[in-house]
Design an enzyme around this catalytic site. Structure first.
Site, PDB file in Angstrom:
ATOM      1  CG  MET A   1      -1.960  -1.193   1.054  1.00 37.19           C
ATOM      2  SD  MET A   1      -3.209  -1.170   2.351  1.00 37.19           S
ATOM      3  CE  MET A   1      -4.208  -2.567   1.859  1.00 37.19           C
ATOM      4  CB  CYS A   2       1.600   3.772   2.563  1.00 40.86           C
ATOM      5  SG  CYS A   2      -0.142   4.099   2.946  1.00 40.86           S
TER       6      CYS A   2
END
EC number: 3.5.2.19
Length: 252
Positions: A157-158
């Site tokens: 994700m990030c």
């Protein structure tokens, strides 16, 4: 099951593709290529991006399974980056109201101390991508940074979104295999059994394509001084000093 917080993956196609083998490759050889982290001579990097190492994700019952390893490796990276005079940027996710990383809740706090000085900053964000609607790009440009390392959570994700945009912006990106982590992917009936967190992290690395430099161990990443100090006020311990990102939209 939804992962804690609002750190949701938003795929971004960079145009970078994993190269295909030029000749026949055995199934064993193909699997080895997909599972062994890339090893190569490593040039020093001028900045370290520490992604979402916040209390909710690395401590307590909601921590990622490999939180201890990630924290150990991140501490090592931070120590050596600071000693070399590299730029250190802590990315801090602002979750939606009620999320474990909602602003000014215990889970939102950065887990590792921020050291005040001209080469350390905290950047708050509301998207997976640490560059989206934040001053991160300007910080790197103003400091003359062209080469950087990324660590933190969550891998797919990030961490992946920030690394991908850094590549698109023309930065050289080093991703230490043992310095990022995520959660298990839960089983989905008719689709798959539970996917272990380690496999998800490795798949996230692979999906970044050929241009990211994936190294097995954080200890192998060397640092050099950033060409210039970061512009703007220095960070006080634990206090974000970058402009706060806009409040999360109620509709996603």
């Amino acid at each position: 099951m939804i992962r804690p917080g609002r750190c949701l993956w938003q795929p971004c196609l960079s145009g970078r593709k994993r190269s295909r083998p030029s000749g026949p490759v055995s199934r064993h050889g193909m699997m080895a290529a997909m599972t062994a982290p890339t090893a190569a001579a490593i040039r020093p990097v001028q900045a370290l991006l520490v992604v979402d190492v916040q209390a909710a994700f690395v401590s307590g019952w909601e921590a990622v399974p490999d939180a201890d390893r990630v924290l150990r490796c991140t501490r090592d990276l931070l120590s050596r980056a600071r000693a070399a005079g590299a730029l250190v940027v802590h990315l801090q996710n602002d979750g939606e109201p009620g999320a474990v990383d909602a602003p000014h809740t215990p889970g939102w706090e950065l887990h590792l101390p921020v050291e005040p000085g001209p080469r350390e900053r905290v950047v708050r964000k509301t998207e997976d991508d640490g560059f989206a609607d934040t001053p991160l790009g300007d910080l790197l440009t103003d400091a003359g940074v062209t080469e950087l390392a990324v660590c933190g959570v969550l891998s797919e994700m990030c961490v992946a979104a920030t690394a991908r945009t850094a590549l698109v912006r023309g930065h050289r990106v080093v991703l230490p295999h043992d310095a990022h982590a995520t959660y298990d992917i839960p089983a989905a009936p008719g689709i798959s059994d539970t996917v272990p967190a380690a496999m998800s992290s490795r798949a996230a690395e692979w999906a970044l394509g050929d241009e990211v430099e994936i190294v097995p161990h954080a200890a192998a990443v060397p640092f050099a001084a950033a060409p210039r100090p970061a512009v703007g006020p220095a960070a006080a311990p634990g206090l974000p000093v970058s402009p706060a990102a806009p409040p999360p939209s109620p509709v996603r």
